[in-house]
Write an enzyme that holds these catalytic residues in place. Structure first.
Site, PDB file in Angstrom:
ATOM      1  N   ARG A  31       0.843  -1.212   0.000  1.00  0.00           N
ATOM      2  CA  ARG A  31       0.000   0.000   0.000  1.00  0.00           C
ATOM      3  C   ARG A  31       0.876   1.260   0.000  1.00  0.00           C
ATOM      4  NH1 ARG A  31      -3.216  -3.608  -0.793  1.00  0.00           N
ATOM      5  NH2 ARG A  31      -4.750  -4.431   0.676  1.00  0.00           N
ATOM      6  N   GLU A 175     -13.567 -15.130   9.185  1.00  0.00           N
ATOM      7  CA  GLU A 175     -13.537 -14.552   7.829  1.00  0.00           C
ATOM      8  C   GLU A 175     -13.217 -15.591   6.757  1.00  0.00           C
ATOM      9  OE1 GLU A 175     -10.736 -11.330   7.242  1.00  0.00           O
ATOM     10  OE2 GLU A 175     -11.356 -11.013   5.181  1.00  0.00           O
ATOM     11  N   LYS A 217     -17.302 -12.488   8.965  1.00  0.00           N
ATOM     12  CA  LYS A 217     -16.778 -11.469   8.039  1.00  0.00           C
ATOM     13  C   LYS A 217     -16.630 -12.104   6.660  1.00  0.00           C
ATOM     14  CE  LYS A 217     -12.961  -8.336   7.151  1.00  0.00           C
ATOM     15  NZ  LYS A 217     -12.123  -7.274   7.697  1.00  0.00           N
ATOM     16  N   SER A 259     -14.300  -5.434   2.092  1.00  0.00           N
ATOM     17  CA  SER A 259     -14.508  -4.738   0.810  1.00  0.00           C
ATOM     18  C   SER A 259     -13.830  -5.508  -0.333  1.00  0.00           C
ATOM     19  CB  SER A 259     -14.049  -3.286   0.878  1.00  0.00           C
ATOM     20  OG  SER A 259     -12.697  -3.145   1.239  1.00  0.00           O
ATOM     21  N   GLY A 260     -12.732  -6.188  -0.031  1.00  0.00           N
ATOM     22  CA  GLY A 260     -12.169  -7.191  -0.935  1.00  0.00           C
ATOM     23  C   GLY A 260     -11.793  -6.768  -2.335  1.00  0.00           C
ATOM     24  N   ARG A 293      -9.499  -1.674   2.512  1.00  0.00           N
ATOM     25  CA  ARG A 293      -9.323  -0.781   1.372  1.00  0.00           C
ATOM     26  C   ARG A 293     -10.509   0.166   1.168  1.00  0.00           C
ATOM     27  NH1 ARG A 293      -7.657  -5.860  -2.149  1.00  0.00           N
ATOM     28  NH2 ARG A 293      -8.758  -6.797  -0.404  1.00  0.00           N
TER      29      ARG A 293
HETATM   30  P1  13P Z   1     -10.558  -5.305   2.620  1.00  0.00           P
HETATM   31  O1  13P Z   1     -11.811  -4.587   3.054  1.00  0.00           O
HETATM   32  O2  13P Z   1      -9.522  -4.413   2.013  1.00  0.00           O
HETATM   33  O3  13P Z   1     -10.849  -6.545   1.843  1.00  0.00           O
HETATM   34  O4  13P Z   1      -9.835  -5.777   3.959  1.00  0.00           O
HETATM   35  C1  13P Z   1     -10.577  -6.333   4.959  1.00  0.00           C
HETATM   36  C2  13P Z   1      -9.829  -7.410   5.603  1.00  0.00           C
HETATM   37  O5  13P Z   1      -9.678  -7.420   6.805  1.00  0.00           O
HETATM   38  C3  13P Z   1      -9.303  -8.488   4.762  1.00  0.00           C
HETATM   39  O6  13P Z   1      -8.825  -9.526   5.554  1.00  0.00           O
END
Ligand code: 13P
Length: 339
Positions: A31, A175, A217, A259-260, A293
């Protein structure tokens, strides 16, 4: 209600969601590379401190997921970053997995590592102030994947992690991420997401994880990122809510989306559509966010590593937090983008 279920419900209280600021050293370097900033311990601290000290952000943010380095770090004035958060009523969380590694015998698939010694690490994180934790399993859609082997292995690891988290008095955030990389259809994502979630909840049940003391998640149900005709928000909302109704027990207090790799606008618009749809058809869980992100792309760009840009970066972060919190209640309006 138990203390853990109180924490889980507080994290998904209406109007608020979670900031994922738990990028590993490798991810935060990528990043920072993108904005021309060197990834030093001080730069990482300065950047995260600016987010955590953003005036008014706690109106929209209930918790922040931290990385191992960050949960131990102090702000420039010597205040522990954990205290910077708790002083504003924001709950600190911790990423405890150590990343997705190639799964033996399964080309192109991964298994998430970090179970060995996890009980001891949880005991330390509890002392450092963690109230919730996160473990990410990754499922990839491709030519002849995901394999059932990969789904099962990741579901098993997620459940082992979640059981240890609850034992330590820390709310697990489970997640299972079905990646949006690829050109697959939204139907394929629906099918893989439902199969994965069913496997995850079967393992959580087998390993005696209490469903009212955890959060899920997941990914949204989306067309692949490079698919030709990507499904619009209304289809995303309908299929996402349907997938969860097929696979997620009502005892789970909240679903917090990642958000992925969606653009921040797309992540906001889809979350809004999901909440509007859920209000119409009814859904037993809170539908909130845990964005990395989706909340940070704008402030990272605005900051670009310069102290003079801190106020602009905080303004950008505050704005993303505000519009995402509105979307989390199905109250997003493009007019908010001008405010
Ligand atoms: P993103 O929202 O950027 O996908 O990150 C969330 C996250 O914790 C991924 O493991």
């Amino acid at each position: 209600m138990s203390e853990l279920s109180d924490i889980a419900r507080a994290l998904v209280v209406p109007g608020k969601g979670i900031l994922a600021a738990d990028e590993s050293s490798g991810t935060i370097k990528a990043r920072f590379d993108a904005i021309g900033v060197e990834s030093t311990e001080n730069n990482r601290r300065d950047y995260r401190e600016l987010l955590f000290r953003t005036p008014g952000a706690s109106e929209f943010i209930s918790g922040v997921i931290l990385y191992d380095e960050t949960i131990r770090q102090k702000a420039a004035d010597g205040t522990p970053l954990v205290k910077v958060l708790t002083d504003q009523g924001v709950r600190p969380g911790i990423k405890v997995d150590v990343g997705a590694k190639p799964l033996a015998g399964a080309k192109g698939e991964t298994i998430t590592e970090g179970l060995d010694g996890l009980r001891e690490r949880f005991a330390e994180y509890k002392k450092l102030g963690a109230q919730f934790s996160k473990w990410r399993g990754v499922i990839t859609i491709g030519e002849s994947i995901p394999s059932w082997y990969c789904i099962e292995a990741n579901a098993h690891a997620l459940a082992r992690y979640a059981a240890l988290s609850q034992e330590a008095g820390i709310v697990p955030m489970v997640e299972p991420e079905v990646l949006m990389d690829g050109s697959h259809s939204i139907d394929r994502c629906f099918e893989v997401t439902v199969t994965t979630l069913r496997a995850v909840f079967a393992e959580l049940h087998r390993q005696r994880v209490r469903l009212d003391e955890m959060l899920l998640k997941p990914n949204m149900v989306l067309s692949g990122k490079s698919a030709a005709n990507r499904a619009p928000a209304a289809a995303v909302a309908e299929m996402t809510v349907r997938a969860f109704k097929d696979a997620v027990p009502a005892a789970v207090p909240g679903i917090v989306f990642l958000s992925g790799g969606q653009s921040d606008d797309e992540a906001t618009v889809n979350l809004d559509a999901i909440n509007r749809h859920a209000a119409k058809v009814g859904a037993p869980w809170e539908l909130s966010f845990s964005y990395g992100r989706g909340l940070q792309a704008a402030p990272q760009k605005a900051w670009s590593g310069k102290a003079a840009n801190v106020a602009a970066a905080q303004k950008a972060y505050h704005h993303r937090a505000k519009v995402t919190a509105a979307a989390r209640q199905g109250r997003y309006d493009v007019a908010l983008e001008q405010s």
